[in-house]
Motif scaffolding. Structure first.
Motif, PDB file in Angstrom:
ATOM      1  N   VAL A 164     -17.155   1.790   2.031  1.00  0.00           N
ATOM      2  CA  VAL A 164     -15.783   1.756   2.530  1.00  0.00           C
ATOM      3  C   VAL A 164     -14.800   2.395   1.561  1.00  0.00           C
ATOM      4  O   VAL A 164     -15.031   2.410   0.357  1.00  0.00           O
ATOM      5  CB  VAL A 164     -15.313   0.294   2.762  1.00  0.00           C
ATOM      6  N   GLY A 165     -13.712   2.905   2.105  1.00  0.00           N
ATOM      7  CA  GLY A 165     -12.592   3.310   1.273  1.00  0.00           C
ATOM      8  C   GLY A 165     -12.292   4.784   1.323  1.00  0.00           C
ATOM      9  O   GLY A 165     -11.171   5.208   1.083  1.00  0.00           O
ATOM     10  N   GLU A 166     -13.294   5.599   1.612  1.00  0.00           N
ATOM     11  CA  GLU A 166     -13.132   7.051   1.597  1.00  0.00           C
ATOM     12  C   GLU A 166     -14.336   7.630   2.309  1.00  0.00           C
ATOM     13  O   GLU A 166     -15.345   6.935   2.486  1.00  0.00           O
ATOM     14  CB  GLU A 166     -13.070   7.555   0.147  1.00  0.00           C
ATOM     15  N   GLU A 214      -3.730  -1.492   7.044  1.00  0.00           N
ATOM     16  CA  GLU A 214      -2.965  -1.790   8.250  1.00  0.00           C
ATOM     17  C   GLU A 214      -3.821  -2.311   9.394  1.00  0.00           C
ATOM     18  O   GLU A 214      -3.290  -2.903  10.331  1.00  0.00           O
ATOM     19  CB  GLU A 214      -2.245  -0.523   8.747  1.00  0.00           C
ATOM     20  N   ILE A 217      -7.182  -4.716   0.322  1.00  0.00           N
ATOM     21  CA  ILE A 217      -7.436  -5.369   1.614  1.00  0.00           C
ATOM     22  C   ILE A 217      -8.921  -5.699   1.781  1.00  0.00           C
ATOM     23  O   ILE A 217      -9.269  -6.718   2.393  1.00  0.00           O
ATOM     24  CB  ILE A 217      -6.903  -4.499   2.790  1.00  0.00           C
ATOM     25  N   ASP A 267     -21.293   2.959   7.276  1.00  0.00           N
ATOM     26  CA  ASP A 267     -20.081   3.568   6.724  1.00  0.00           C
ATOM     27  C   ASP A 267     -18.941   2.998   7.554  1.00  0.00           C
ATOM     28  O   ASP A 267     -18.864   3.231   8.754  1.00  0.00           O
ATOM     29  CB  ASP A 267     -20.165   5.094   6.872  1.00  0.00           C
ATOM     30  N   THR A 268     -18.069   2.212   6.920  1.00  0.00           N
ATOM     31  CA  THR A 268     -17.052   1.490   7.692  1.00  0.00           C
ATOM     32  C   THR A 268     -15.676   2.097   7.469  1.00  0.00           C
ATOM     33  O   THR A 268     -15.216   2.207   6.337  1.00  0.00           O
ATOM     34  CB  THR A 268     -17.015   0.007   7.275  1.00  0.00           C
ATOM     35  N   THR A 272       0.852  -1.181   0.000  1.00  0.00           N
ATOM     36  CA  THR A 272       0.000   0.000   0.000  1.00  0.00           C
ATOM     37  C   THR A 272       0.888   1.231   0.000  1.00  0.00           C
ATOM     38  O   THR A 272       2.066   1.164   0.343  1.00  0.00           O
ATOM     39  CB  THR A 272      -0.969  -0.009   1.200  1.00  0.00           C
ATOM     40  N   GLY A 282     -11.135   5.674  -3.765  1.00  0.00           N
ATOM     41  CA  GLY A 282     -10.981   4.696  -2.695  1.00  0.00           C
ATOM     42  C   GLY A 282      -9.646   3.979  -2.710  1.00  0.00           C
ATOM     43  O   GLY A 282      -9.435   3.059  -1.933  1.00  0.00           O
TER      44      GLY A 282
END
Ligand code: WT7
Length: 690
Positions: free
Chosen positions: A417-419, A448, A341, A442-443, A295, A558
């Protein structure tokens, strides 16, 4: 056939259940709860085993217990939820100052056995994977028995070709059952996979292969995405030319197109057919490496984030179940690519460890038309649908008809997810896609963190969900906010740098080959805490709202990308002495890259150079990394010590020139008007910049 496989499963399990060890298949474990519906409310989870007892209580009580004593909380769950060869003796050892975290010490297990054998034994015909292929309307179902067999054949093929425990294997494949089998085959024999998103260039792939010294690559002849052919094998050929560690390249056939196989190449399916469908699992330590995933960070070189066996598996499975309220027989639809991930934790490891049915989505949201997601939801009867805000922003532009024409009554939970998700996208997802009756989460999490760390659920059924924020820390997650002086900020309605105070089982263990960098990146800025790199606001009610990265990392659709990474490859152009890349808000992508470049005086056609640097970024990183704008400027704004002041460039592009902040360290202030003029000129000719 059924006989052979159940014999295979038994062989694998009996290998784990060595004489004298306690039975590792208690009837009340997650994956094997043949018919029991796993309850959604946290409180009613608690009838089984010691770990289950520890889940008695409401969200607040459980969160507090886990936060106070993460070791015993997770230790009990690990014992109950995972299938062990040898149970652990120590729950957790940690020292954030050294970037050191270890979970479930002394424990031994195999991740593939947890994800496959136990389910193949209890319910061999349960569907593990539904492959939603790129070709519209085509899907393939793979049962647990079939996936176990495929994985064992692949594992044996790897072994036959010299891949052993601890060896690294790169995967460069489309989302497909074979890719999942390849990940699990590595896990089965103790090899370490590193999946490289099949959109990365040959050079990026080579960089990752070399950094991790992979012994083998697994790929396909070609990929298909949105009806277009992607030449995967060609890219791998280019890459491995500069990868001396690679001894063999396994090539699967995704399309009928025949390709030439060289001396290093091995036709995967042909070889798998010759192998046995059983393969004894390698028993691994809890803290042996499971996989690494590259990443971007704030320097030019991507980091190989390392995850280990038991902690990662427990955390991805447990969050999968509790954040999405996943129940047995549900169809879980996470449309992420396995190259990220999200694909690892919520397409593969979490759902499979839970004995779930997981969708492998190979296509794009707009192929053959913008109804693709919802047509898939209808046809596969998807219960939980998990995607990225960028896709929602794109789809809502096409209007509601593409959604409404399909039956979405199967949906119960929606996730993003992602942003950061903007209000418009959240509301559209909730109202139009979910018909106002689904839970929308919203996760927030990161490569990491291994799994979801902040999300509206778990919490009591009916507990409030505030639109467009991640809200509540997961069990055992202890968020804190820090000010510029490194002091913890108390109270509510405050903002700061988001850190986490205590370890959880899913946290990454190191950066491959560079533990010092791991310490510097995550544990130096706020000693004693894990620093996420994100900023956050704690609302008046005490909920968390993520505001975005605080470092030089962009989030494009994202996907993470370091500004330095883009700059480094653009700087390779001989006519370009310096560059500065910044992020600016973009309607669909969330954020996009804007590059300022300085071109040598003697360059006859500077316009050509802007095209050439774009091509360099595509070929050296990936197409998605190409800046939307490349603007030639005479000079960059610098401090007297020569540091580029990207902050000023960001303000110019986002139209905040009236508030440039502190410019006293700027070497020559006249550079500002110079750049503003150039930018305004460019903007006048460019309709995409508002
Ligand atoms: C970064 C991590 C986690 C899987 C996908 C991305 C941003 C992620 C959210 C969210 C606001 C979010 C953060 C984070 N991010 N989820 N729900 N709200 N921001 O994984 O590539 O490791 O990126 O994505 O900035 O640090 P990743």
């Amino acid at each position: 056939m059924a006989m052979a496989t159940s014999a295979a499963a038994t062989a694998a399990l009996s290998c784990l259940l060595r004489a004298g060890k306690r039975s590792c298949l208690p009837s009340a474990r997650w994956g094997c709860l043949s018919s029991a519906r796993l309850s959604s409310g946290v409180s009613s989870y608690g009838q089984r085993g010691s770990g289950a007892r520890s889940l008695r209580g409401n969200y607040r009580e459980l969160w507090e217990r886990a936060a106070r004593e993460p070791g015993p909380f997770w230790g009990a769950l690990a014992r109950e939820a995972l299938l062990w060869d040898t149970p652990h003796h120590t729950d957790c050892e940690w020292d954030f100052a050294q970037g050191r975290v270890r979970w479930f010490l002394g424990g031994r297990l195999n991740v593939a056995v947890n994800c496959l054998d136990q389910h193949a034994q209890c319910s061999p015909d349960r569907v593990a994977l539904i492959w939603e292929k790129d070709e519209p309307g085509t899907e393939e179902r793979i049962t647990y028995r079939e996936l176990l067999e495929m994985t064992c054949r692949l594992a044996n093929t790897l072994k036959k070709n010299g891949i052993k425990k601890g060896d690294r294997v790169a995967l460069y494949m489309p989302v497909s059952p074979l890719a999942v089998a390849a990940m699990l085959a590595c896990a089965r024999i103790g090899a370490v996979h590193t999946v490289v998103f099949a959109g990365f260039s040959g050079e990026s792939l080579a960089g990752r292969i070399n950094d991790s010294e992979c012994k083998a690559v697994i790929t396909c002849n070609q990929g298909l995405r949105g009806g277009r052919v992607i030449e995967l094998k060609k890219t791998v050929d280019e890459a491995v030319e500069s990868c001396p560690s690679v001894k063999c390249v396994f090539v699967a056939q995704r399309t009928s197109n025949k390709i030439h196989l060289g001396s290093r190449d091995i036709p995967l399916e042909e070889e798998m057919a010759k192998e046995a469908s059983v393969c004894a699992p390698e028993i691994m330590d809890s803290e042996d490496m499971l996989f690494m995933l590259y990443t971007s960070g704030s320097t030019g070189k991507p980091k190989g984030i390392v995850h280990t066996q038991a902690g990662y598996l427990l955390y991805s499975a447990f969050t999968h179940k509790h954040v999405f309220d996943y129940k047995q027989d549900d169809v879980f639809g996470c449309v992420a690519d396995i190259g990220w991930i999200t694909g690892h934790s919520y397409v593969v490891y979490g759902p499979l460890c839970n004995g779930g049915t997981t969708v492998l989505f190979e296509s794009t949201p707009i192929y053959p038309d913008p109804g693709r997601y919802w047509e898939t939801v209808q046809r596969l009867r998807i219960n939980q649908f998990y995607c990225a805000p960028t896709a929602l922003r794109l789809l809502l532009k096409y209007g509601d008809e593409y959604v409404k024409k399909y039956d979405r009554s199967s949906l119960t939970t929606l996730g993003s997810v992602g942003e950061p998700i903007n209000h418009e996208a959240w509301q559209w997802f909730y109202d139009v896609v979910g018909e106002g009756r689904c839970t929308l989460v919203d996760t927030w999490w990161q490569t990491e963190t291994g799994g979801i760390c902040i999300a509206p659920r778990p919490s009591e059924k009916g507990a409030e969900i505030v639109p467009a924020i991640a809200m509540r820390p997961f069990y055992g997650i202890t968020p804190v906010l820090m000010d510029e002086n490194g002091k913890m900020i108390d109270g509510n309605d405050v903002s700061g740098a988001l850190c986490i105070a205590k370890p959880w089982p899913g946290i990454a263990r190191t950066i491959y080959g560079d533990h010092q960098r791991f310490i510097e990146a995550y544990f130096k800025a706020y000693p004693g805490y894990y620093f996420t790199g994100d900023g956050a606001h704690r609302t008046e009610e005490g909920y968390y709202q993520i505001t975005g990265r605080m470092d030089d990392v962009l989030n494009i659709s994202g996907h993470r990308l370091g500004t330095a990474e883009i700059e480094d490859v653009m700087d390779e152009h001989p006519a370009v002495p310096e560059t500065a890349v910044i992020g600016y808000p973009h309607e669909i992508k969330g954020e996009a890259a804007f590059a300022f470049i300085v071109v040598r005086d003697d360059t006859p056609y500077p316009e050509m150079v802007t095209k050439e640097v774009r091509a360099i970024v595509a070929s050296k990183i990936a197409k998605y990394a190409v800046p939307d704008h490349v603007l030639v400027v005479k000079r960059l704004p610098k401090t007297r010590s020569g540091k580029i002041m990207r902050r000023l460039l960001r303000r110019i592009v986002t139209g905040n020139v009236s508030d440039l902040g502190d410019i006293t360290t700027l070497d020559d202030p006249s550079v500002i008007t110079e750049i503003i003029d150039t930018y305004e000129n460019y903007k006048a000719k460019n309709s995409t910049l508002k």
